[in-house]
Enzyme design. Structure first.
Site, PDB file in Angstrom:
ATOM      1  N   GLU A   1     -36.167 -82.721 -88.282  1.00  7.29           N
ATOM      2  CA  GLU A   1     -36.902 -83.908 -88.719  1.00  7.29           C
ATOM      3  C   GLU A   1     -37.989 -84.270 -87.707  1.00  7.29           C
ATOM      4  O   GLU A   1     -39.100 -84.679 -88.082  1.00  7.29           O
ATOM      5  CB  GLU A   1     -35.940 -85.073 -88.900  1.00  7.29           C
ATOM      6  CG  GLU A   1     -34.941 -84.871 -90.032  1.00  7.29           C
ATOM      7  CD  GLU A   1     -34.008 -86.055 -90.204  1.00  7.29           C
ATOM      8  OE1 GLU A   1     -34.267 -86.860 -91.107  1.00  7.29           O
ATOM      9  OE2 GLU A   1     -33.033 -86.168 -89.419  1.00  7.29           O
TER      10      GLU A   1
ATOM     11  N   GLU B   1     -26.374 -81.534 -91.909  1.00 10.60           N
ATOM     12  CA  GLU B   1     -25.766 -82.864 -92.029  1.00 10.60           C
ATOM     13  C   GLU B   1     -24.616 -82.910 -93.035  1.00 10.60           C
ATOM     14  O   GLU B   1     -23.595 -83.578 -92.785  1.00 10.60           O
ATOM     15  CB  GLU B   1     -26.837 -83.895 -92.416  1.00 10.60           C
ATOM     16  CG  GLU B   1     -27.756 -84.297 -91.277  1.00 10.60           C
ATOM     17  CD  GLU B   1     -28.942 -83.380 -91.110  1.00 10.60           C
ATOM     18  OE1 GLU B   1     -29.811 -83.671 -90.287  1.00 10.60           O
ATOM     19  OE2 GLU B   1     -28.982 -82.332 -91.807  1.00 10.60           O
TER      20      GLU B   1
END
Length: 256
Positions: free
Chosen positions: A114, A134
């Site tokens: 990210e 995740e």
């Protein structure tokens, strides 16, 4: 700089180095705070022309958010503080007035990916791997990564990464355009790009970055306001208005 982020000025380029290689340069609260301080410093430095973001060691650029920093948080604190702090930081990095160049020297996972997505230009080492792990931890990517990556890589590839946790090679991500280059020395390559940026008109580069971000859906409102503000502030009417205010008299505008 405190918080395991090193800062080094090289001419008109600032090199920021995530410096916690023993933990894969994972992001914790101190590191987020240090990056936020760096963003403030960049925004206030009119002589700076580019920022290069890299990491210590050769194994990892950033393996994501340090689970030790968020694993014990209750749901409210996790959402309001941890996710909120990361969002605000990444939005600030995306809005820097100078190009942000990522030198990805190793594994780039989760929050690290990210973070890489915020960069304008990305150079990776050949051995670097990229992943969104995740869902294997029972959480979701929380720092706008899926949205930014959705604008940078094909949907089929993003879904493979996000839904399966697949680790993809630098070569594969270069092939789809997420990486600008794969280089044995990503930092040297990134610094060369920063040097090219340093030779360009700084305000033109800043305005161009604003327009590019707005076109990609990044900070569109701020970009419009910023560009309009810079344009109007250069006019004679703007100067006349400020002088009239200071002199406590009506302004005399000429349309110049």
């Amino acid at each position: 700089m405190a918080g395991r982020v090193l800062s080094e000025r090289r001419g008109a380029t600032l090199v920021l180095t995530l410096d916690n290689p023993a933990r894969g340069n994972a992001l914790d609260g101190d590191m987020l705070a240090a990056l936020a301080t760096a963003a403030d410093d960049v925004a206030g430095d009119r002589d700076l022309r580019a920022v290069v973001l890299t990491a210590g060691g050769e194994r990892a650029f950033c393996t994501g958010a340090d689970i030790g920093a968020w694993g014990s948080l209750d749901p409210v604190a996790f959402g309001r503080q941890w996710i909120g702090d990361g969002h605000r930081l990444f939005d600030r990095l995306a809005a820097l007035p100078v190009p942000l160049i990522g030198a990805l020297n190793g594994a780039t996972f989760g929050g690290g990916l990210e973070l890489a997505a915020v960069c304008d230009v990305r150079i990776a080492a050949p051995h670097a791997l990229f992943a969104l792990p995740e869902t294997g931890l029972g959480v979701t990517a929380g720092w706008s990564g899926l949205q930014r990556l959705g604008r940078l890589v094909p949907q089929a590839l993003l879904r493979e990464m996000a839904l399966t946790g697949a680790r993809l090679t630098a070569a594969r991500l270069e092939a789809v355009g997420f990486l600008n280059a794969v280089a044995e020395d990503p930092l040297a390559h990134a610094l060369a790009i920063a040097q090219r940026c340093a030779g360009l008109a700084p305000r033109a580069v800043e305005a161009t970055r604003l327009v590019l971000n707005a076109a990609a859906g990044e900070g569109r409102e701020a970009a419009i306001d910023g560009l309009a503000g810079m344009m109007v502030a250069m006019t004679e009417d703007s100067r006349a208005g400020r002088e009239a205010f200071a002199a406590k008299r009506p302004p005399r505008f000429t349309g110049d």
